[in-house]
Design an enzyme around this catalytic site. Structure first.
Site, PDB file in Angstrom:
ATOM      1  N   ASP A   1       1.431  -4.827   8.770  1.00 51.96           N
ATOM      2  CA  ASP A   1       1.138  -3.974   8.951  1.00 51.96           C
ATOM      3  C   ASP A   1      -0.557  -4.919   8.807  1.00 51.96           C
ATOM      4  O   ASP A   1      -0.534  -5.815   7.417  1.00 51.96           O
ATOM      5  CB  ASP A   1       0.987  -3.240   7.348  1.00 51.96           C
ATOM      6  CG  ASP A   1      -0.182  -2.174   6.783  1.00 51.96           C
ATOM      7  OD1 ASP A   1      -1.221  -2.428   7.449  1.00 51.96           O
ATOM      8  OD2 ASP A   1      -0.039  -1.529   6.239  1.00 51.96           O
TER       9      ASP A   1
ATOM     10  N   TYR B   1     -11.392   0.834  10.703  1.00 49.03           N
ATOM     11  CA  TYR B   1     -12.038   1.351   9.627  1.00 49.03           C
ATOM     12  C   TYR B   1     -12.295   0.112   8.622  1.00 49.03           C
ATOM     13  O   TYR B   1     -13.410   0.659   7.554  1.00 49.03           O
ATOM     14  CB  TYR B   1     -12.399   2.445   9.224  1.00 49.03           C
ATOM     15  CG  TYR B   1     -10.928   3.003   8.578  1.00 49.03           C
ATOM     16  CD1 TYR B   1     -10.782   2.476   6.778  1.00 49.03           C
ATOM     17  CD2 TYR B   1      -9.795   3.672   8.912  1.00 49.03           C
ATOM     18  CE1 TYR B   1      -9.443   2.744   6.026  1.00 49.03           C
ATOM     19  CE2 TYR B   1      -8.534   3.725   7.733  1.00 49.03           C
ATOM     20  CZ  TYR B   1      -8.815   3.374   6.473  1.00 49.03           C
ATOM     21  OH  TYR B   1      -7.492   3.817   5.638  1.00 49.03           O
ATOM     22  N   LYS B   2     -11.388  -1.452   7.683  1.00 45.87           N
ATOM     23  CA  LYS B   2     -12.103  -1.774   7.505  1.00 45.87           C
ATOM     24  C   LYS B   2     -12.394  -2.392   7.929  1.00 45.87           C
ATOM     25  O   LYS B   2     -14.007  -2.912   8.034  1.00 45.87           O
ATOM     26  CB  LYS B   2     -10.931  -2.230   6.495  1.00 45.87           C
ATOM     27  CG  LYS B   2     -10.160  -1.055   6.395  1.00 45.87           C
ATOM     28  CD  LYS B   2      -8.887  -0.898   5.286  1.00 45.87           C
ATOM     29  CE  LYS B   2      -8.206  -0.190   4.248  1.00 45.87           C
ATOM     30  NZ  LYS B   2      -6.987   0.205   4.155  1.00 45.87           N
TER      31      LYS B   2
ATOM     32  N   ARG C   1     -12.062  -4.305  -7.288  1.00 44.70           N
ATOM     33  CA  ARG C   1     -11.651  -5.775  -6.211  1.00 44.70           C
ATOM     34  C   ARG C   1     -13.193  -5.019  -5.952  1.00 44.70           C
ATOM     35  O   ARG C   1     -14.162  -4.603  -5.535  1.00 44.70           O
ATOM     36  CB  ARG C   1     -10.679  -4.830  -5.590  1.00 44.70           C
ATOM     37  CG  ARG C   1     -10.000  -4.613  -5.167  1.00 44.70           C
ATOM     38  CD  ARG C   1      -8.999  -4.018  -3.891  1.00 44.70           C
ATOM     39  NE  ARG C   1      -9.596  -2.505  -3.627  1.00 44.70           N
ATOM     40  CZ  ARG C   1      -9.256  -2.133  -2.386  1.00 44.70           C
ATOM     41  NH1 ARG C   1      -8.052  -2.474  -1.722  1.00 44.70           N
ATOM     42  NH2 ARG C   1     -10.098  -1.668  -1.626  1.00 44.70           N
TER      43      ARG C   1
ATOM     44  N   PHE D   1       0.918  -1.218  -0.133  1.00 50.81           N
ATOM     45  CA  PHE D   1      -0.117  -0.123  -0.042  1.00 50.81           C
ATOM     46  C   PHE D   1       0.828   1.201  -0.149  1.00 50.81           C
ATOM     47  O   PHE D   1       1.703   1.421   0.648  1.00 50.81           O
ATOM     48  CB  PHE D   1      -1.292  -0.005   1.184  1.00 50.81           C
ATOM     49  CG  PHE D   1      -2.163   0.687   1.395  1.00 50.81           C
ATOM     50  CD1 PHE D   1      -2.931   0.828   0.514  1.00 50.81           C
ATOM     51  CD2 PHE D   1      -2.215   2.327   0.989  1.00 50.81           C
ATOM     52  CE1 PHE D   1      -3.822   1.715   0.752  1.00 50.81           C
ATOM     53  CE2 PHE D   1      -2.801   3.398   1.770  1.00 50.81           C
ATOM     54  CZ  PHE D   1      -4.381   3.000   0.985  1.00 50.81           C
TER      55      PHE D   1
HETATM   56  C1  PLP Z   1      -6.054   0.399   3.709  1.00 52.41           C
HETATM   57  C2  PLP Z   1      -5.132   0.346   4.439  1.00 52.41           C
HETATM   58  C3  PLP Z   1      -3.590   1.486   4.628  1.00 52.41           C
HETATM   59  C4  PLP Z   1      -4.265   3.448   5.533  1.00 52.41           C
HETATM   60  O1  PLP Z   1      -3.684   4.039   6.341  1.00 52.41           O
HETATM   61  P1  PLP Z   1      -4.012   5.587   6.471  1.00 52.41           P
HETATM   62  O2  PLP Z   1      -3.346   6.044   7.170  1.00 52.41           O
HETATM   63  O3  PLP Z   1      -5.324   5.043   7.471  1.00 52.41           O
HETATM   64  O4  PLP Z   1      -5.002   6.498   5.009  1.00 52.41           O
HETATM   65  C5  PLP Z   1      -2.470   1.424   4.571  1.00 52.41           C
HETATM   66  N1  PLP Z   1      -1.575   0.251   4.687  1.00 52.41           N
HETATM   67  C6  PLP Z   1      -2.638  -0.861   3.917  1.00 52.41           C
HETATM   68  C7  PLP Z   1      -1.741  -1.680   4.112  1.00 52.41           C
HETATM   69  C8  PLP Z   1      -3.931  -0.128   3.908  1.00 52.41           C
HETATM   70  O5  PLP Z   1      -4.133  -0.992   3.440  1.00 52.41           O
END
Ligand code: PLP
Length: 423
Positions: free
Chosen positions: A208, A233-234, A382, A136
């Site tokens: 992560d 939030y996911k 997705r 990400f």
């Molecule tokens: C969704 C996601 C993020 C999001 O980071 P935020 O700081 O909440 O915007 C980071 N890393 C991964 C792997 C994600 O899937």
């Protein structure tokens, strides 16, 4: 539903699978609009019905009536630690190892900095941070920013496949920053095996868990992980922008220092002393005043996750993603959809992704038909499967709607070609 009987796939068979689904009762705990099939819970989880009541309570009673006394009376001050203890249970940690605070991006900054700091004490010649080119982007961006700030010659070494990890690890590696489930492909790492490799090279690992927490069973302690971060939030359904979590293995807690050493991470914040002294436990990873409303709704989603059997969630997630892939393969074979998600269940998280040459417009057209997935560059459709509120018939209907959009080329309509700020 059985993989051995693909010809038996039918909407009726899906309805029967929904009837015998041990997780079926959780669907009623979420508020979703009528006529919508929501396959984007890996980006923003659905709203638990109880979140509305809890938010109202915080607004009206705690904030509106009890005002500043709520920091004590309603234990606002302890929320990041109390909810952190709950998340710790979900990810295989101990209560004192986790806090819920800030964003995943910020927590990556804090943990990466802390891990580099520990390694600098142990062996200052280690200057490499191993991560994934397909990670990400924020993970890589934050690492870049920290590298620039530290100005000590740290460098990113990016791998293209989990199989390359071993070769990327040498005596020059300080930290590996890895994401358990890839946000685009849905590929799942073997956390235990990868952590062992990283440790064998004398490096530390940060996991992560954004795309795995709430969807895949996680045991950070059993994997012997060093640090972890992740979203609420996911799949944890905490609400838009609800605070992330940060987990630090007990063995590192006493020595781990994070650079955003604000007063909330102080051992005695209300003594208002001029010098910093880190709090015990994961509390030292807090920085400043926390978003109480967002913490309150996050706790509602996390409480639901604590009540479900994580093995049942995993089983249903794999059954649904497998059904999705099988239906696309058997019923949409005449369309240029390229599966980029591993078919091996041991290597798959809880979403399924396909490339399509007109991916963006196809997803727009699909959303207009009430099937909400999302689009990720380049050309990727997705479909997130949140087993607590997605069922077998939903998957059937979603794939049938996709077939309609593709067969009738509905995506060609001009309104589906225009991009908004968020895709
Ligand atoms: C969704 C996601 C993020 C999001 O980071 P935020 O700081 O909440 O915007 C980071 N890393 C991964 C792997 C994600 O899937």
């Amino acid at each position: 539903m059985s993989a051995a009987e693909p010809s038996r796939d039918s909407r009726d068979a899906c309805l029967r699978a929904d009837e015998s689904d041990p997780l079926a009762q959780f669907r009623a705990e979420f508020s979703l609009p009528e006529g919508v099939i929501y396959l984007d819970g890996n980006s923003l989880g659905a709203r638990p019905r109880a979140a509305a009541e809890r938010a109202r309570e915080v607004l009206e009673q705690e904030w509106g009536h009890d005002l500043i006394g709520s920091w004590n009376k309603h234990h606002w001050f302890d929320l990041p630690v109390r909810i952190g203890a709950k998340v710790a249970r979900l990810v295989g940690g101990d209560a004192g190892e986790c806090v819920v605070t800030d964003t995943t991006s910020i927590n990556i900054f804090k943990t990466l900095s802390a891990a580099l700091d520990l390694q600098r004490d142990a062996d200052p010649s280690r200057r490499i941070i191993v991560s994934e080119r397909e990670n990400f982007p924020t993970d890589l961006y934050v690492a870049e920013g920290l590298i620039r700030l530290l100005d000590r010659g740290y460098e990113l070494r990016l791998i293209d496949d989990p199989a390359e990890l071993g070769a990327a690890l040498g005596s020059d590696v300080a930290v590996a920053l890895l994401t358990q489930v890839n946000y685009r492909s849905g590929e799942l790492w073997d956390m235990g095996a990868a952590t062992e490799l990283v440790h064998a090279a004398g490096a530390l690992v940060i996991w992560d868990l954004c795309h795995s927490a709430g969807a895949v069973p996680i045991n950070l302690s059993a994997a012997n992980a060093d640090f972890a971060v992740g979203c609420t939030y996911k799949y944890l359904n905490g609400g838009p922008g609800s605070p992330a979590f940060v987990w630090i293995a007990e063995r590192h807690l006493a020595e781990a220092r994070q650079p955003l050493s604000g007063w909330w991470g102080h051992a005695r914040p209300f003594e208002m002393r001029p010098e910093f002294a880190a709090a015990e436990g994961a509390r030292r990873f807090l920085s400043g005043t926390q978003p109480i409303l967002s913490l309150a709704t996050a706790e509602v989603g996390i409480d639901i996750a604590l009540r479900v059997d994580e093995d049942a969630v995993r089983e249903k997630s794999l059954a649904l993603t497998e059904l999705f892939m099988r239906l696309v393969e058997t019923r949409l074979a005449h369309h240029p959809l390229t599966l980029i998600t591993p078919t091996d269940p041991a290597r798959r998280g809880s979403h399924v992704s396909y490339r399509h040459p007109e991916g963006f417009a196809v997803m727009k057209a699909l959303i207009a038909e009430g099937v909400i997935g999302d689009y990720r560059e380049p050309g990727v459709l997705r479909f997130g499967i949140a087993p607590l509120y997605v069922g077998y018939a939903d998957v059937w209907d979603a794939v049938e709607t996709l077939r309609l959009v593709l067969d009738e080329e509905r995506w060609r309509a001009p309104e589906f070609q225009v991009r908004g700020a968020v895709t």
